[in-house]
Design an enzyme around this catalytic site. Structure first.
Site, PDB file in Angstrom:
ATOM      1  N   ARG A   1       6.187   7.932  -3.475  1.00 42.83           N
ATOM      2  CA  ARG A   1       6.869   6.611  -4.032  1.00 42.83           C
ATOM      3  C   ARG A   1       7.796   7.356  -5.357  1.00 42.83           C
ATOM      4  O   ARG A   1       8.751   6.568  -5.807  1.00 42.83           O
ATOM      5  CB  ARG A   1       6.756   5.907  -3.660  1.00 42.83           C
ATOM      6  CG  ARG A   1       6.552   5.836  -2.241  1.00 42.83           C
ATOM      7  CD  ARG A   1       5.399   4.045  -1.887  1.00 42.83           C
ATOM      8  NE  ARG A   1       4.416   4.576  -2.038  1.00 42.83           N
ATOM      9  CZ  ARG A   1       3.575   3.896  -1.968  1.00 42.83           C
ATOM     10  NH1 ARG A   1       3.641   2.373  -1.699  1.00 42.83           N
ATOM     11  NH2 ARG A   1       1.868   4.224  -2.386  1.00 42.83           N
TER      12      ARG A   1
ATOM     13  N   LYS B   1      11.659  18.587 -45.003  1.00 39.64           N
ATOM     14  CA  LYS B   1      11.106  18.768 -43.383  1.00 39.64           C
ATOM     15  C   LYS B   1       9.720  19.797 -44.660  1.00 39.64           C
ATOM     16  O   LYS B   1      10.250  20.028 -45.430  1.00 39.64           O
ATOM     17  CB  LYS B   1      11.466  20.297 -42.682  1.00 39.64           C
ATOM     18  CG  LYS B   1      10.552  20.494 -42.131  1.00 39.64           C
ATOM     19  CD  LYS B   1      10.764  21.978 -41.519  1.00 39.64           C
ATOM     20  CE  LYS B   1      10.826  22.749 -42.499  1.00 39.64           C
ATOM     21  NZ  LYS B   1      10.964  24.422 -42.083  1.00 39.64           N
TER      22      LYS B   1
HETATM   23  C1  UD1 Z   1      -4.892   2.592  -1.681  1.00 40.32           C
HETATM   24  C2  UD1 Z   1      -5.949   2.299  -1.201  1.00 40.32           C
HETATM   25  C3  UD1 Z   1      -6.627   0.025  -0.703  1.00 40.32           C
HETATM   26  C4  UD1 Z   1      -6.051   0.070  -2.265  1.00 40.32           C
HETATM   27  C5  UD1 Z   1      -5.187   0.888  -3.328  1.00 40.32           C
HETATM   28  C6  UD1 Z   1      -5.463   0.211  -4.605  1.00 40.32           C
HETATM   29  C7  UD1 Z   1      -7.083   3.757   0.098  1.00 40.32           C
HETATM   30  C8  UD1 Z   1      -6.890   4.632   2.045  1.00 40.32           C
HETATM   31  N1  UD1 Z   1      -6.563   2.803  -0.011  1.00 40.32           N
HETATM   32  O1  UD1 Z   1      -4.569   2.623  -1.453  1.00 40.32           O
HETATM   33  O2  UD1 Z   1      -7.060  -0.034   0.160  1.00 40.32           O
HETATM   34  O3  UD1 Z   1      -5.386  -1.221  -2.093  1.00 40.32           O
HETATM   35  O4  UD1 Z   1      -5.605   1.998  -4.193  1.00 40.32           O
HETATM   36  O5  UD1 Z   1      -4.304   0.526  -5.228  1.00 40.32           O
HETATM   37  O6  UD1 Z   1      -7.633   4.698  -0.333  1.00 40.32           O
HETATM   38  N2  UD1 Z   1      -4.924  10.595  -3.391  1.00 40.32           N
HETATM   39  C9  UD1 Z   1      -6.214  11.743  -3.477  1.00 40.32           C
HETATM   40  N3  UD1 Z   1      -5.657  12.286  -1.712  1.00 40.32           N
HETATM   41  C10 UD1 Z   1      -5.620  11.755  -1.150  1.00 40.32           C
HETATM   42  C11 UD1 Z   1      -4.527  11.041  -1.225  1.00 40.32           C
HETATM   43  C12 UD1 Z   1      -4.866   9.806  -1.994  1.00 40.32           C
HETATM   44  O7  UD1 Z   1      -6.371  12.240  -4.299  1.00 40.32           O
HETATM   45  O8  UD1 Z   1      -5.372  13.267   0.001  1.00 40.32           O
HETATM   46  C13 UD1 Z   1      -5.300   9.625  -4.941  1.00 40.32           C
HETATM   47  C14 UD1 Z   1      -4.284   9.576  -5.327  1.00 40.32           C
HETATM   48  O9  UD1 Z   1      -3.756  10.379  -6.057  1.00 40.32           O
HETATM   49  C15 UD1 Z   1      -4.939   7.801  -5.905  1.00 40.32           C
HETATM   50  C16 UD1 Z   1      -5.732   7.313  -5.269  1.00 40.32           C
HETATM   51  O10 UD1 Z   1      -6.098   8.511  -4.489  1.00 40.32           O
HETATM   52  O11 UD1 Z   1      -4.293   8.483  -7.301  1.00 40.32           O
HETATM   53  C17 UD1 Z   1      -5.220   5.905  -4.423  1.00 40.32           C
HETATM   54  O12 UD1 Z   1      -4.221   7.098  -3.015  1.00 40.32           O
HETATM   55  P1  UD1 Z   1      -2.957   6.053  -3.168  1.00 40.32           P
HETATM   56  O13 UD1 Z   1      -2.490   7.109  -1.506  1.00 40.32           O
HETATM   57  O14 UD1 Z   1      -2.483   5.457  -4.385  1.00 40.32           O
HETATM   58  O15 UD1 Z   1      -3.425   5.240  -1.819  1.00 40.32           O
HETATM   59  P2  UD1 Z   1      -2.662   3.383  -1.638  1.00 40.32           P
HETATM   60  O16 UD1 Z   1      -2.052   3.338  -1.176  1.00 40.32           O
HETATM   61  O17 UD1 Z   1      -2.519   3.376  -3.589  1.00 40.32           O
END
Ligand code: UD1
Ligand code: CA
Length: 460
Positions: free
Chosen positions: A23, A356
């Protein structure tokens, strides 16, 4: 299994930072996007380090090499998640590297402003088995909702995309941080399945597994909305940047700094101010900036890694980069210093003057339209408008020395390497390429001639 672990348990922080950040609509990995001038991940690592953990592990994936190289000097262990199958899968990649018997604190890499105190409370609360950080301070849209039973015990977390209409009305949401002993966490993770709307391994599914095991799930609430604000889009990042800057502005005002407008200042680093410092609108401070007592900064200035002495005035549209500036100086408007500049006291640098890698001594002035590069300028020197140090011969840089009490006439060209000896006077428009004798007037320009019999050409 005993429910209470010893407080001597080591702490491992795991930062989940492998997500692509779809996003954001950007080629840059999300955790490298900047808040207050620093990557999101740098803020998260600051909070992690404040807890003095035995280990910090960062799970990277998308743009991994780029992420790693941005944090070259950091003492973190990198873990690769080659396919982004969800937060649960991401954490599972790190678990084999976590020390036996450690307590694990899991952080989302895209929540930059969490306070170390909140994380410490979370770690302390996890002594009973599992602790999660939650918030109900802002709209829960997009976040995982915390589902409790009739006795208010936490039973599970349901992600927004999987929630029923009724669950979507829950105000309490998972803020992206949890803590638990490594062994149990690993066991729960092994049971997480991608049976959900996004076909991902959700870390948040461990809550239901823990509840099923009869483990008490402790809840730690965040204090501030922005401390748990996740960055998923540029819009969220922009909002968080303003929240952060507003907090910085408040701190400055509370410390006695006169800001012309608390909404129009940007601090991307550490700004330390003496007493009665005044800062006009739209200034940007980067890196470590120190402003002495009564320093005034005019509108639209950019100061990066600069120390400014007491009573100095920096006028509008001035840019200072890696400089040490004395007391009672007047810099600007429209001045620019590039790295490596040291100014003594009462120095004046005026409009459209660039300096500089130079030292300029006490009481010297360059008020208009000059370039001073690789120069050693003494005290009480007057540099006339349009004076240029020709420091570059196309291959190498050379130094110009201008000794005390010299007077450089307007539009002089000083071809380095060259020395203007103490008390020299240089005639306006001179090109000086040889060392001048002290206390004499040196003029090096073509003699003026007028042709009395000259006739203007006529059109045929
Ligand atoms: C996540 C939580 C949600 C919470 C929110 C808070 C989960 C399933 N959901 O959602 O409950 O309310 O954070 O901000 O955990 N990442 C990885 N590998 C992956 C996927 C994600 O390292 O395969 C990392 C992303 O880089 C990020 C973090 O995990 O830093 C969270 O992932 P993101 O996809 O942003 O989760 P949210 O949809 O925000
Ligand atoms: Ca997120």
């Amino acid at each position: 299994m005993p429910m209470l672990e010893s407080s001597a348990m080591s702490l491992a922080v795991v930062v989940l930072a492998a997500g692509q950040g779809k996003r954001m609509h950007s080629a840059l990995p999300k955790v490298l996007h900047r808040l207050a001038g620093r990557p999101l991940l740098a803020h998260v690592l600051d909070a992690a380090r404040a807890l003095k953990p035995q280990q910090i592990l960062v799970v990277h994936g998308h743009g991994g090499a780029e992420v790693r190289s941005s944090f070259g000097g950091e003492e973190v262990e990198w873990v690769e998640q080659d396919r982004q199958l969800g937060t649960g899968h991401a954490l599972a990649q790190a678990m084999p590297k976590v020390a036996r018997g450690a307590r694990v604190l899991v952080l989302n890499g895209d929540i930059p402003l969490v306070r170390a105190e909140t994380l410490q409370r979370l770690v302390d609360a996890s002594r009973g088995g599992l602790a999660i950080c939650t918030s109900d301070l802002t709209d829960a849209t997009g976040y995982g909702r915390v589902v409790r039973d009739a006795r208010k015990r936490v039973r599970r977390i349901v992600e927004h995309k999987d929630a029923t209409a009724r669950e979507l009305r829950i105000r309490e949401w998972y803020a992206g941080f949890l803590a638990a002993p490594a062994e149990r966490l690993g066991k729960w993770l092994a049971h997480v399945k991608p049976a959900n709307a996004q076909k991902e391994y959700y870390l948040t599914d461990v809550i239901a597994l823990a509840a099923k095991d009869g483990v008490t799930i402790a809840v730690v609430e965040a204090q501030d909305p922005w401390e748990v604000a996740g960055v998923n889009s540029r819009h969220e990042l922009a909002i968080l940047e303003r929240a952060y800057q507003n907090a910085q502005a408040k701190k400055l005002l509370e410390a006695g700094v006169a800001l012309a407008d608390l909404w129009r200042v940007d601090v991307r680093g550490d700004l330390a101010c003496g007493r009665d410092v005044q800062i006009d609108v739209n200034c940007v401070f980067e890196g470590a900036v120190r402003l002495g007592d009564r320093v005034r900064v005019g509108p639209n200035c950019v100061l990066r890694n600069v120390t400014v002495g007491a009573d100095t005035e920096i006028l509008a549209f001035t840019q200072l980069d890696e400089a040490t500036i004395g007391e009672r100086c007047r810099i600007g408007p429209f001045s620019r210093t590039r790295p490596g500049v040291t100014l003594g006291d009462q120095v004046h640098i005026g409009n459209f003057v660039e300096v500089k890698a130079s030292r300029i001594g006490t009481g010297s002035k360059a008020n208009h339209l000059s370039y001073i590069g690789d120069a050693e300028v003494g005290a009480r020197v007057n540099i006339g408008a349009g004076t240029i140090t020709c420091n570059y011969d196309g291959a190498a840089k050379h130094r110009t020395v201008i000794e005390d009490d010299s007077f450089i006439g307007s539009d002089a060209t000083l071809v380095a390497p060259v020395t203007i000896a103490r008390g020299s006077y240089i005639g306006a428009g001179s090109t000086i390429s040889k060392t001048t004798p002290p206390g004499q007037l040196t003029v090096a320009r073509a003699k003026q001639v007028s042709l009395p019999n000259w006739k203007a050409p006529k059109k045929k």
